[in-house]
Scaffold this active site. Structure first.
Site, PDB file in Angstrom:
ATOM      1  N   TYR A   1       0.823  -1.221   0.000  1.00 56.28           N
ATOM      2  CA  TYR A   1       0.000   0.000   0.000  1.00 56.28           C
ATOM      3  C   TYR A   1       0.861   1.277   0.000  1.00 56.28           C
ATOM      4  CZ  TYR A   1      -3.192   3.470   2.109  1.00 56.28           C
ATOM      5  OH  TYR A   1      -3.910   4.591   2.407  1.00 56.28           O
TER       6      TYR A   1
ATOM      7  N   ASP B   1       9.935  -7.271  -3.798  1.00 54.58           N
ATOM      8  CA  ASP B   1       8.719  -7.632  -3.060  1.00 54.58           C
ATOM      9  C   ASP B   1       8.448  -9.121  -3.278  1.00 54.58           C
ATOM     10  OD1 ASP B   1       5.984  -5.600  -2.265  1.00 54.58           O
ATOM     11  OD2 ASP B   1       5.827  -7.793  -2.248  1.00 54.58           O
TER      12      ASP B   1
ATOM     13  N   LEU C   1       5.525 -10.397  -2.988  1.00 52.62           N
ATOM     14  CA  LEU C   1       4.117 -10.426  -3.429  1.00 52.62           C
ATOM     15  C   LEU C   1       3.225 -11.248  -2.496  1.00 52.62           C
ATOM     16  CD1 LEU C   1       4.502 -10.619  -7.344  1.00 52.62           C
ATOM     17  CD2 LEU C   1       4.277  -8.599  -5.890  1.00 52.62           C
TER      18      LEU C   1
ATOM     19  N   PHE D   1      10.063  -0.746   3.084  1.00 53.01           N
ATOM     20  CA  PHE D   1       8.675  -0.853   3.554  1.00 53.01           C
ATOM     21  C   PHE D   1       8.318  -2.281   3.947  1.00 53.01           C
ATOM     22  CE2 PHE D   1       8.405   2.752   0.558  1.00 53.01           C
ATOM     23  CZ  PHE D   1       7.748   3.682   1.344  1.00 53.01           C
TER      24      PHE D   1
ATOM     25  N   SER E   1       2.411  -6.001   9.137  1.00 50.93           N
ATOM     26  CA  SER E   1       2.015  -4.744   9.788  1.00 50.93           C
ATOM     27  C   SER E   1       0.632  -4.775  10.445  1.00 50.93           C
ATOM     28  CB  SER E   1       2.056  -3.611   8.761  1.00 50.93           C
ATOM     29  OG  SER E   1       1.111  -3.864   7.749  1.00 50.93           O
TER      30      SER E   1
ATOM     31  N   TYR F   1       4.418  -6.054  17.077  1.00 50.57           N
ATOM     32  CA  TYR F   1       4.655  -5.247  15.870  1.00 50.57           C
ATOM     33  C   TYR F   1       5.499  -4.021  16.223  1.00 50.57           C
ATOM     34  CZ  TYR F   1       3.772  -1.943  12.122  1.00 50.57           C
ATOM     35  OH  TYR F   1       3.939  -1.023  11.110  1.00 50.57           O
TER      36      TYR F   1
ATOM     37  N   LYS G   1       9.667  -3.120  15.307  1.00 46.90           N
ATOM     38  CA  LYS G   1      10.120  -1.896  14.624  1.00 46.90           C
ATOM     39  C   LYS G   1      11.104  -1.122  15.497  1.00 46.90           C
ATOM     40  CE  LYS G   1       7.624  -2.030  10.779  1.00 46.90           C
ATOM     41  NZ  LYS G   1       8.082  -1.748   9.415  1.00 46.90           N
TER      42      LYS G   1
HETATM   43  N1  UFG Z   1     -11.103  -0.360  14.668  1.00 42.72           N
HETATM   44  C1  UFG Z   1     -12.429  -0.641  14.936  1.00 42.72           C
HETATM   45  N2  UFG Z   1     -13.094  -1.483  14.083  1.00 42.72           N
HETATM   46  C2  UFG Z   1     -12.486  -2.068  13.014  1.00 42.72           C
HETATM   47  C3  UFG Z   1     -11.114  -1.780  12.750  1.00 42.72           C
HETATM   48  C4  UFG Z   1     -10.463  -0.920  13.604  1.00 42.72           C
HETATM   49  O1  UFG Z   1     -13.007  -0.153  15.899  1.00 42.72           O
HETATM   50  O2  UFG Z   1     -13.133  -2.838  12.302  1.00 42.72           O
HETATM   51  C5  UFG Z   1     -10.398   0.563  15.559  1.00 42.72           C
HETATM   52  C6  UFG Z   1      -9.159  -0.071  16.179  1.00 42.72           C
HETATM   53  O3  UFG Z   1      -9.482  -0.807  17.309  1.00 42.72           O
HETATM   54  C7  UFG Z   1      -8.318   1.176  16.454  1.00 42.72           C
HETATM   55  C8  UFG Z   1      -8.695   2.135  15.312  1.00 42.72           C
HETATM   56  O4  UFG Z   1      -9.938   1.635  14.807  1.00 42.72           O
HETATM   57  O5  UFG Z   1      -8.717   1.739  17.655  1.00 42.72           O
HETATM   58  C9  UFG Z   1      -7.671   2.159  14.205  1.00 42.72           C
HETATM   59  O6  UFG Z   1      -7.391   0.821  13.840  1.00 42.72           O
HETATM   60  P1  UFG Z   1      -6.533   0.422  12.565  1.00 42.72           P
HETATM   61  O7  UFG Z   1      -6.463  -1.064  12.528  1.00 42.72           O
HETATM   62  O8  UFG Z   1      -7.059   1.116  11.371  1.00 42.72           O
HETATM   63  O9  UFG Z   1      -5.113   1.050  12.842  1.00 42.72           O
HETATM   64  P2  UFG Z   1      -4.144   0.866  14.106  1.00 42.72           P
HETATM   65  O10 UFG Z   1      -4.170   2.143  14.867  1.00 42.72           O
HETATM   66  O11 UFG Z   1      -4.397  -0.377  14.858  1.00 42.72           O
HETATM   67  O12 UFG Z   1      -2.759   0.603  13.399  1.00 42.72           O
HETATM   68  C10 UFG Z   1      -2.265   1.457  12.416  1.00 42.72           C
HETATM   69  C11 UFG Z   1      -1.317   0.691  11.526  1.00 42.72           C
HETATM   70  C12 UFG Z   1      -0.155   0.218  12.303  1.00 42.72           C
HETATM   71  C13 UFG Z   1       0.474   1.356  13.058  1.00 42.72           C
HETATM   72  C14 UFG Z   1      -0.534   2.106  13.852  1.00 42.72           C
HETATM   73  C15 UFG Z   1       0.087   3.310  14.467  1.00 42.72           C
HETATM   74  O13 UFG Z   1      -1.993  -0.427  10.965  1.00 42.72           O
HETATM   75  O14 UFG Z   1       0.771  -0.334  11.413  1.00 42.72           O
HETATM   76  O15 UFG Z   1      -1.592   2.511  13.025  1.00 42.72           O
HETATM   77  O16 UFG Z   1      -0.853   4.185  14.947  1.00 42.72           O
HETATM   78  F1  UFG Z   1       1.397   0.884  13.897  1.00 42.72           F
END
Ligand code: UFG
Length: 321
Positions: free
Chosen positions: A11, A31, A33, A71, A75, A139, A143
Site C-alpha cells: 500500500y 517484493d 508479493l 517498507f 504490519s 509489531y 520496529k
Molecule cells: N477499529 C475498529 N473497528 C475495526 C477496525 C479498527 O473499531 O473494524 C479501531 C481499532 O481498534 C483502532 C482504530 O480503529 O482503535 C484504528 O485501527 P486500525 O487497525 O485502522 O489502525 P491501528 O491504529 O491499529 O494501526 C495502524 C497501523 C499500524 C500502526 C498504527 C500506528 O496499521 O501499522 O496505526 O498508529 F502501527
C-alpha cells in the site's frame, strides 16, 4: 537517484514508488508479493520478486543503488499479538539480512518504515520523537528493535538512516489504494461496509478513557507519507521523524465522517476491545516540518476518506487477486 524499494508492491510502498518515478528517480521494487500486488507496481519501475530472507538475491539487486527505502514488513497489530514469531522473523531478522547485504554492496543509506506503535500507551499527546518508547505489541517492538540496530550500524559502519514513524496511513491516489487481505484497518473496513450497504462495522472498545470512549488516531494521507520519504533521501538527512497530522479522531468520528462523505447509513455494532490497541495516538510532526520542510497536502480527514472512497468505488474488488 537509483533506489531499491522493498515492499514497493504494498500500500504505502506502491504510492511512494509512483511519487518517486514522477520526480525522475530510477526505481526497482523488491517484493515477495505475499501481501503486495504486481498490479500496484507502476509500469516504469523494475520489479524483483524475492524474499527479504534471500541474501544472495538481495545482494544482486542492491548493486549500484544509492539508497534503499524499506517498507517490506508484516504490519497488522492484532496479528502480531497472536503470532509474534512471524513478526520478529520478518520485521527484525529479515531486515538485518537486508542491512548486511547493503553493507556488503556499499549502499550508503536506508529510509525505514517505522510506526507510532513504538510509543505504546503515550503519557502525553501530541507525541514527540523523544517521548518514551514502550511498545505494547510485538509489531511495535519489532520496529523499535530495528531502529536500535540502524543506530548501531550507522555508528559502526556509517550507513545513513532515516526512520519515519507513521501514524495511521489512509487514503488513495487515483491509481493506487489500500487492499489488505484480510482487511483490519478502520477506514477501508468502514468504506467496504458502505459499499455493501449491509455489513456492520465493529467498534472495538467503547470504554476507553477518551472523549467518546472509542480509540483516537491521527490519520495521514498516504501521498503525504510518500512525500516525506522523498524528502528523507536528501543528502545529510538522518535520524528519527514522526509523521502524522497532529489531530486525533475517534473511531466514532471517523464513522460519522464516512457517513457524510458516502451518503450511506453505515451500521455499527459495539464490540470488546481489540488486543494491542493504545487508547490515543496523535503525532507531533514538528521535527520533520522544521528539518525537511514537510507539510501535509491533504490534512483534512474528509479529503483522506474521500480519496479512499473514490478508489474503492473504482476498484470494488481491490487489485482483484
Ligand atoms: N477499529 C475498529 N473497528 C475495526 C477496525 C479498527 O473499531 O473494524 C479501531 C481499532 O481498534 C483502532 C482504530 O480503529 O482503535 C484504528 O485501527 P486500525 O487497525 O485502522 O489502525 P491501528 O491504529 O491499529 O494501526 C495502524 C497501523 C499500524 C500502526 C498504527 C500506528 O496499521 O501499522 O496505526 O498508529 F502501527
Amino acid at each position: 537517484m537509483k533506489l531499491l524499494v522493498t515492499g514497493g508492491a504494498g500500500y504505502i510502498g506502491s504510492v511512494t514508488v509512483e511519487a518517486l518515478l514522477s520526480e525522475g528517480h530510477e526505481v526497482t521494487v523488491y517484493d515477495n508479493l505475499e501481501n503486495g500486488y504486481r498490479e500496484a507496481v507502476v509500469q516504469d519501475a523494475g520489479i524483483v520478486v524475492g524474499d527479504l530472507s534471500d541474501a544472495d538475491l538481495l545482494r544482486k539487486s542492491l548493486g549500484g543503488m544509492d539508497a534503499v527505502i524499506h517498507f517490506a514488513a508484516h504490519s497488522k497489530v492484532p496479528e502480531s499479538v497472536t503470532m509474534p514469531a512471524k513478526y520478529f522473523r520478518n520485521n527484525l531478522v529479515n531486515s538485518i539480512v537486508l542491512l548486511n547485504a547493503m553493507r556488503e554492496e556499499e549502499v550508503p543509506k536506508i529510509v525505514f518504515s517505522s510506526t507510532a506503535a513504538v510509543y505504546g500507551v503515550p503519557s502525553a499527546c501530541p507525541i514527540m520523537e523523544d517521548s518514551p518508547t514502550e511498545p505494547i505489541n510485538p509489531y511495535g517492538e519489532s520496529k523499535l528493535f530495528f531502529e536500535g540496530i540502524l543506530e548501531d550500524y550507522h555508528r559502526a559502519y556509517g550507513i545513513g538512516f532515516v526512520s519515519v514513524r507513521y501514524f495511521n496511513a489512509a487514503g488513495a491516489t487515483d491509481r493506487l489504494g489500500e487492499d489488505h487481505r484480510p482487511e483490519t484497518h478502520l477506514i477501508p473496513i468502514i468504506l467496504k461496509a458502505a459499499l455493501s450497504g449491509s455489513a456492520e462495522v465493529k467498534i472495538y472498545g467503547t470504554d476507553y478513557n477518551t472523549p467518546d470512549g472509542t480509540c483516537v488516531r491521527d490519520y495521514i494521507h498516504v501521498s503525504d507519507l510518500a512525500a516525506a520519504h522523498i524528502l528523507a533521501l536528501e543528502p545529510g538527512c538522518q535520524g528519527i521523524f514522526n509523521l502524522g497530522n497532529g489531530t486525533g479522531y475517534s473511531v466514532r468520528q471517523v464513522i460519522d465522517a464516512a457517513r457524510e462523505i458516502t451518503g450511506m447509513d453505515i451500521k455499527t455494532v459495539e464490540s470488546s476491545r481489540r488486543p494491542g490497541d493504545p487508547p490515543i495516538l496523535v503525532a507531533s510532526s514538528e521535527r520533520i516540518s522544521r528539518a525537511l520542510g514537510w507539510k501535509p497536502r491533504y490534512p483534512e480527514l474528509g479529503t483522506i476518506i474521500e480519496t479512499a472512497w473514490n478508489w474503492m468505488r473504482a476498484h470494488p474488488e481491490g487489485y482483484g487477486k
